[in-house]
Each structure stands twice: as structure tokens, then as C-alpha cells.
Motif scaffolding. Sequence first.
Motif, PDB file in Angstrom:
ATOM      1  N   ILE A 175      58.188   1.181   2.755  1.00  0.00           N
ATOM      2  CA  ILE A 175      57.526   0.319   3.730  1.00  0.00           C
ATOM      3  C   ILE A 175      57.288  -1.067   3.149  1.00  0.00           C
ATOM      4  O   ILE A 175      57.391  -2.081   3.845  1.00  0.00           O
ATOM      5  CB  ILE A 175      56.196   0.960   4.176  1.00  0.00           C
ATOM      6  N   GLU A 176      57.010  -1.128   1.859  1.00  0.00           N
ATOM      7  CA  GLU A 176      56.736  -2.409   1.208  1.00  0.00           C
ATOM      8  C   GLU A 176      57.906  -3.368   1.367  1.00  0.00           C
ATOM      9  O   GLU A 176      57.717  -4.579   1.583  1.00  0.00           O
ATOM     10  CB  GLU A 176      56.424  -2.184  -0.271  1.00  0.00           C
ATOM     11  N   SER A 177      59.122  -2.854   1.291  1.00  0.00           N
ATOM     12  CA  SER A 177      60.295  -3.720   1.420  1.00  0.00           C
ATOM     13  C   SER A 177      60.466  -4.240   2.839  1.00  0.00           C
ATOM     14  O   SER A 177      61.092  -5.285   3.049  1.00  0.00           O
ATOM     15  CB  SER A 177      61.555  -2.944   1.005  1.00  0.00           C
ATOM     16  N   ILE A 178      59.898  -3.544   3.816  1.00  0.00           N
ATOM     17  CA  ILE A 178      60.037  -3.943   5.219  1.00  0.00           C
ATOM     18  C   ILE A 178      58.997  -4.990   5.602  1.00  0.00           C
ATOM     19  O   ILE A 178      59.300  -5.954   6.311  1.00  0.00           O
ATOM     20  CB  ILE A 178      59.914  -2.703   6.137  1.00  0.00           C
ATOM     21  N   ILE A 179      57.759  -4.804   5.134  1.00  0.00           N
ATOM     22  CA  ILE A 179      56.658  -5.668   5.582  1.00  0.00           C
ATOM     23  C   ILE A 179      56.357  -6.817   4.623  1.00  0.00           C
ATOM     24  O   ILE A 179      55.476  -7.628   4.885  1.00  0.00           O
ATOM     25  CB  ILE A 179      55.372  -4.843   5.788  1.00  0.00           C
ATOM     26  N   LYS A 180      57.086  -6.898   3.525  1.00  0.00           N
ATOM     27  CA  LYS A 180      56.799  -7.887   2.481  1.00  0.00           C
ATOM     28  C   LYS A 180      56.697  -9.301   3.053  1.00  0.00           C
ATOM     29  O   LYS A 180      57.598  -9.773   3.745  1.00  0.00           O
ATOM     30  CB  LYS A 180      57.895  -7.827   1.412  1.00  0.00           C
ATOM     31  N   ASP A 181      55.574  -9.968   2.761  1.00  0.00           N
ATOM     32  CA  ASP A 181      55.332 -11.360   3.166  1.00  0.00           C
ATOM     33  C   ASP A 181      55.405 -11.570   4.673  1.00  0.00           C
ATOM     34  O   ASP A 181      55.682 -12.683   5.139  1.00  0.00           O
ATOM     35  CB  ASP A 181      56.344 -12.310   2.485  1.00  0.00           C
ATOM     36  N   ASN A 182      55.164 -10.526   5.458  1.00  0.00           N
ATOM     37  CA  ASN A 182      55.281 -10.660   6.914  1.00  0.00           C
ATOM     38  C   ASN A 182      54.099 -10.042   7.653  1.00  0.00           C
ATOM     39  O   ASN A 182      54.202  -9.728   8.832  1.00  0.00           O
ATOM     40  CB  ASN A 182      56.588 -10.012   7.385  1.00  0.00           C
ATOM     41  N   ILE A 183      52.980  -9.848   6.943  1.00  0.00           N
ATOM     42  CA  ILE A 183      51.802  -9.241   7.545  1.00  0.00           C
ATOM     43  C   ILE A 183      50.638 -10.219   7.485  1.00  0.00           C
ATOM     44  O   ILE A 183      50.417 -10.876   6.466  1.00  0.00           O
ATOM     45  CB  ILE A 183      51.420  -7.929   6.816  1.00  0.00           C
ATOM     46  N   SER A 184      49.879 -10.296   8.564  1.00  0.00           N
ATOM     47  CA  SER A 184      48.713 -11.168   8.601  1.00  0.00           C
ATOM     48  C   SER A 184      47.706 -10.739   7.544  1.00  0.00           C
ATOM     49  O   SER A 184      47.458  -9.546   7.343  1.00  0.00           O
ATOM     50  CB  SER A 184      48.063 -11.118   9.983  1.00  0.00           C
ATOM     51  N   THR A 185      47.120 -11.712   6.863  1.00  0.00           N
ATOM     52  CA  THR A 185      46.124 -11.410   5.828  1.00  0.00           C
ATOM     53  C   THR A 185      44.703 -11.629   6.328  1.00  0.00           C
ATOM     54  O   THR A 185      43.750 -11.583   5.554  1.00  0.00           O
ATOM     55  CB  THR A 185      46.358 -12.308   4.596  1.00  0.00           C
ATOM     56  N   GLN A 186      44.556 -11.824   7.650  1.00  0.00           N
ATOM     57  CA  GLN A 186      43.244 -12.138   8.207  1.00  0.00           C
ATOM     58  C   GLN A 186      42.374 -10.901   8.405  1.00  0.00           C
ATOM     59  O   GLN A 186      41.166 -10.992   8.565  1.00  0.00           O
ATOM     60  CB  GLN A 186      43.419 -12.857   9.555  1.00  0.00           C
ATOM     61  N   ALA A 187      42.965  -9.722   8.450  1.00  0.00           N
ATOM     62  CA  ALA A 187      42.184  -8.509   8.714  1.00  0.00           C
ATOM     63  C   ALA A 187      42.823  -7.312   8.030  1.00  0.00           C
ATOM     64  O   ALA A 187      43.995  -7.350   7.634  1.00  0.00           O
ATOM     65  CB  ALA A 187      42.099  -8.269  10.226  1.00  0.00           C
ATOM     66  N   GLN A 188      42.042  -6.247   7.886  1.00  0.00           N
ATOM     67  CA  GLN A 188      42.599  -4.989   7.401  1.00  0.00           C
ATOM     68  C   GLN A 188      43.527  -4.419   8.468  1.00  0.00           C
ATOM     69  O   GLN A 188      43.244  -4.509   9.663  1.00  0.00           O
ATOM     70  CB  GLN A 188      41.484  -4.001   7.091  1.00  0.00           C
ATOM     71  N   VAL A 189      44.619  -3.817   8.025  1.00  0.00           N
ATOM     72  CA  VAL A 189      45.618  -3.374   8.990  1.00  0.00           C
ATOM     73  C   VAL A 189      45.922  -1.889   8.818  1.00  0.00           C
ATOM     74  O   VAL A 189      45.697  -1.302   7.758  1.00  0.00           O
ATOM     75  CB  VAL A 189      46.924  -4.184   8.858  1.00  0.00           C
TER      76      VAL A 189
END
Length: 452
Positions: free
Chosen positions: A288-302
Amino acid sequence: MSKPIKIKRGLNIPLKGSAEKVLVRLDKAETYGVKPTDFPGLVPKLNVAVGDKVRAGSPLFHDKYRPNIVFSSPVSGEVVDVRRGERRVILEVVVKADRGEVAYEDFGPASPETLTRDEVIARLLKAGAWPYIRQRPFGIIANPADSPKSIFISGFDTSPLAPDLDFAVQGEEESFQAGVDAIRKLTTGKVHLGLNSDFPPAKAFANAKGVEFHYFTGPHPTGNVGVQIHHIDPINKGEVVWVVNPLDVIIIGRLFLKGIYDATKVIALAGSEVVKPRYYKLISGASIESIIKDNISTQAQVRIISGNVLTGTRVDKLGYLSFYDNMVTVIPEGNKYEFFGWIAPGVNKHSASRTFLSKLIPGKRFTLDTNMHGGHRAMVVTGQYEKVMPMDIYPMHLVKAILANDIDRMEQLGIYEVVEEDMALCEYVCPSKTEVQAILRKGIETMIKELS
């Protein structure tokens, strides 16, 4: 085109974050995982140990009770971990991918048209592609010894933020047809292909030979293969129908065209917390890390979900894409309390009923989190289940029959026709917070034991 089958009951959940039709070729992930927990009823036995070298198509483990059903590595590399849970149950077999090109086991190309049914089955079993074929009833891996009365492929997905399968199969026309040719050998009945009548189908679907086309229109769960089976060729006691996902048909087709187990497919990364929701071409089982890398909002827990928000599996960044999933969804974690809760006006809240003012805003899309908005309560007959269940069964009565362990009533109320995804909306609209899907799986396990 034949007259479409119109499904009236159901519910579309309008979430923000649908994937833009931009295809990204993902670099090979560092590690890949195959998870026995993706296969209900499986008791795995290892074929490898930590440190073993494998190729794409090499068996990692097999079914203890059906040793001919094996589960293969999607890439070449080294087995670096076998993760276990309670009582040493195998949770994941992790392979560290080789650098450079993938090395494949060579099974030899072959035309399905020239093979017998037994030869097609033997090839699928040897390569580890047999698990892509599942059976109804019960939603488990098909038994090669059975003869299904028909086989179903659903060419569209109506679940929340679901990938557009017409987009995902572009350029795979030859492989899809080869997969259909192989699947046709497995039944004396028909191969049914369900399509969405609201949009023109992809070439791979429209030009497919050897299938019977059916067109559907309506809200989710219209795209579920179980709903399509119910309206075309319902399952009775003692009957078996097999189902295959169209992206898995392509993987099967490659096995016959190229003679290799190539588990590459197109998935969607979607959800309100994804910065750039889009499509990715990758190998099944990627981290999953390779899919979401640098593409997830850091404003909230997900909350990261392998699959869709109704039936998917919660995973962390170090987890792996599940075997049957064609999407990864990322939404906010609902770990906070709300002042007044459901009593507040709720302009930004979605409701299956007319509880919130948002019902007055047509076309609005929502950012929904995982908050349950209350604890479990007594089951109350509200009629909500029936509004979202497009089958001629009584879902509330079925759930109660399972809880009462009443096998005869479970049969009479249609347990042979449903799996978790078919009743996932019942869980979403349930005012009692009843875990409908878990209860249904418990009932299915009871029926399997009873019939074995």
C-alpha cells in the motif's frame, strides 16, 4: 441491445474523491504480499520458507484440504517474511521483489480452444490462477471437481468511488477474449456478461465472443454479480454458479496467450483524503505504501482501505493490496465526538433517509469518515434493509435466522444467493449498527459445515 433490467432498490453513496481517468504506471514495489485471509474458508499450508527464491507463478502456499489449489507469487524475488497471527495462523507471505524485470515460471502458451476442460483446469491450478474463480453460493474459491450451471462476469462496478472497469480494460481486448475462451471450457452452460446500459461498453466487452450479454441500470448494488445472478439465473439448493472479475479474466487470458502468470492490473486510488485520485497499473499484491506515497492529505488522520468503503479491508501503510480488490480508498478516521451528533442540521452529512438537510441539495458529494455515530442497539424492524436490497429475499429475517442458528429458515430465506457485498448496504443504513456482513459470513460458514 436487449432491454435493460432496471433495478429500483439500492443506494448510491455520493462520496468525494473519485479517481480521475489518468493512468500511472507504478514502479515495481519493494515488497508484495499474498494474504490467506483474503480467501474465506482457506486453511493454508506453506510451500516455501523464509529465504527461498521464487519466480512469478511459483507456489507460496496451498489449501490444506484441496492441495491442488495453490497460491502463487505475483513477482520474482525472495521470501522475506511469513507473518502469523494467533495460534500461528498465517496472515501474509511477503516477497521482496527482484530489481529489474520480473522472472516468470514458464507454463507454455496454449489456445483454450484446443484444450479439453480438464487441461484448462490443470493449467489454471498449476499456475495459481484458479483462486480467481469463485463460486456461488458462499463466495468461496470454486471446487475444480464441480460443474457449474453457468459462469457470470460483471463488467461494471457500482460501489462507492468504484473504478470504471471500461477504462481499466482498455488495450486488453485480446487477453480478455482469451480468458473468456478458457472460462467457456469450464461449463456446459452459458457465460453471462453483465454491462451497464447507461454507458457504451469498452471494446473488450462489446466485442467479446462466446458470452451472453445482459444490460442493467440502477443504483448500487446493481453492479454486484450476485444481483445479476438473481435476476438472470437464480441459485437453488444444490446448484453452483461460478463468478470471475473482468480484470481477473484478463490475468487468466495472459496465462494462455503468454504462458506466464502475469498479475498486472489497473486499480483506482480514490477517496476524499487522496491529493490526486487516479488509476495505477501495478502488480497485484503490491504494498500500500507504494500506491499512496506522497499522495495523501496530511491534515487529518486517515483510514486506508483495500477495496471500497462498504466491503473493503482496513490496512496500514505497510499492508498489501488484497487479492480480489481493484481499488484503494482513503477517507478520514472518525475518531472524534460530534456536538449534538445526529440532532444537528447536517448539511454536510449523507443520509439514506430524510434525516438531514443535505437531502435538499441534489448532486452534493460528501466527505464521510468512519464514525459510527453511536453504539450497538437492539435490532428494530424499520424496513430500511428492504429499501436497499434488490433481491426477493427478506434480509432482516435472514439475519435473525442466522443469529438463531436456524438452518432450515436460512435456506428458505435465501442464504444461497447472497454474500457480504450483497448485504453491505443493509449494514450502512442499519439504525441498530448491526454488523450484518459478519453475521452473514457466520451463517455461510454454518451452512458449509452442514453440507460438508
